[in-house]
Motif scaffolding. Structure first.
Motif: not given
Length: 286
Positions: A83-107
């Protein structure tokens, strides 16, 4: 200062003499400088795992490295990833009602601890739209029921292909993925389970734990497989609880653990520190 390229090499094969020498000889011949190296030999399966982060002169590209490593790869029967480490990996985040884990990832992405680009947030509820739009992340509201589940999973597969996403993160996405989707994206979906697996699987594990009077609760990040909550484990954490706590106290403590464990698992995956070893993982934590 001379410009450089940065790469990450991961390989696995049956253990035998000369593997590291063969690889490092080819890297050295192309002016590579090893930044970090991790290795593991699983004596039970006789599988050898190697992770090497290194830099090269700017004139040495990925194609040249792959060509240089090909003889060693064929000689030892290696499964190789570069892998080329200069490349920024792309991700998809899936969430339902509780968003604490999502918000922590975004932060953690915002402050630079996680190196990733969130190309989409997918949810079966509207609750996280504001969080997504505040960061200009495309938000996909896809309600799921028995009649449209197959259709929604096809939409997810299309989204993965369209965006070039390399990882799908279930940040408390409370829908069970089909066997077909789990198999097609094996090794590309990380789930956070709100329990210390293999205990208390399924729904409401904190309530199950409270009912049993446990003294430790925890969370588990694992790859998703067709077997519910039984995928290869990446990261876990526990916290002591007491008889004086309510089931709601268990849930509150668990949310903090979930957010931390999921973020670490995602970081390890994105940095190429996780290697699959049958139903287990080899994790080269820093």
């Amino acid at each position: 200062m001379m410009s450089e390229n940065s790469f990450l090499l991961k390989l696995t094969c049956d253990d035998q003499a000369g593997i590291i020498a063969a690889v490092t000889t080819e890297l050295a011949a192309r002016g590579a400088n090893i930044v970090e190296s991790n290795q593991f030999w699983d004596r039970q399966t006789n599988r050898f795992f190697l992770r090497v982060a290194f830099s090269t002169p700017a004139t040495v590209d990925r194609a040249a490295l792959e060509l240089a490593l090909k003889p060693a790869s064929e000689r030892f029967g290696m499964k190789v990833g570069l892998d080329d480490l200069s490349r920024r990996p792309k991700i998809i985040i899936m969430v339902s009602k509780f968003d604490h884990a999502l918000l922590h990832l975004l932060y953690q992405i915002q402050v630079g601890w996680l190196n990733a680009e969130v190309v989409a947030i997918v949810s079966n509820h509207e609750g996280s739209r504001v969080s997504a739009e505040s960061k200009n992340i495309p938000y996909h509201y896809w309600p799921v029921n028995k009649e449209n589940k197959d259709e929604q999973e096809e939409r997810l597969l299309h989204l993965v292909r369209e965006t070039g996403a390399e990882l799908v993160i279930l940040a408390r996405y409370m829908q069970v993925l089909s066997n077909t989707l789990s198999n097609r994206l094996f090794g590309m979906i990380i789930n956070i389970h709100h329990s210390f697996l293999p205990s208390f699987k399924g729904a409401k594990p904190y309530h199950q734990a409270h009912e049993r009077g446990v003294k430790l609760i925890g969370a588990t990040a694992h790859y998703v497989t067709a077997d519910l909550d039984e995928g290869p484990i990446i990261e876990q954490e526990t916290e002591r609880v007491s008889h004086g706590m309510t089931s709601e106290d268990f849930v509150a403590a668990g949310r903090d653990i979930e957010a931390r464990v999921l973020a670490r698992a995602v970081k390890y995956h994105l940095e190429g520190r996780v290697m699959l070893n049958r139903h287990r993982t080899v994790v080269f934590a820093p």
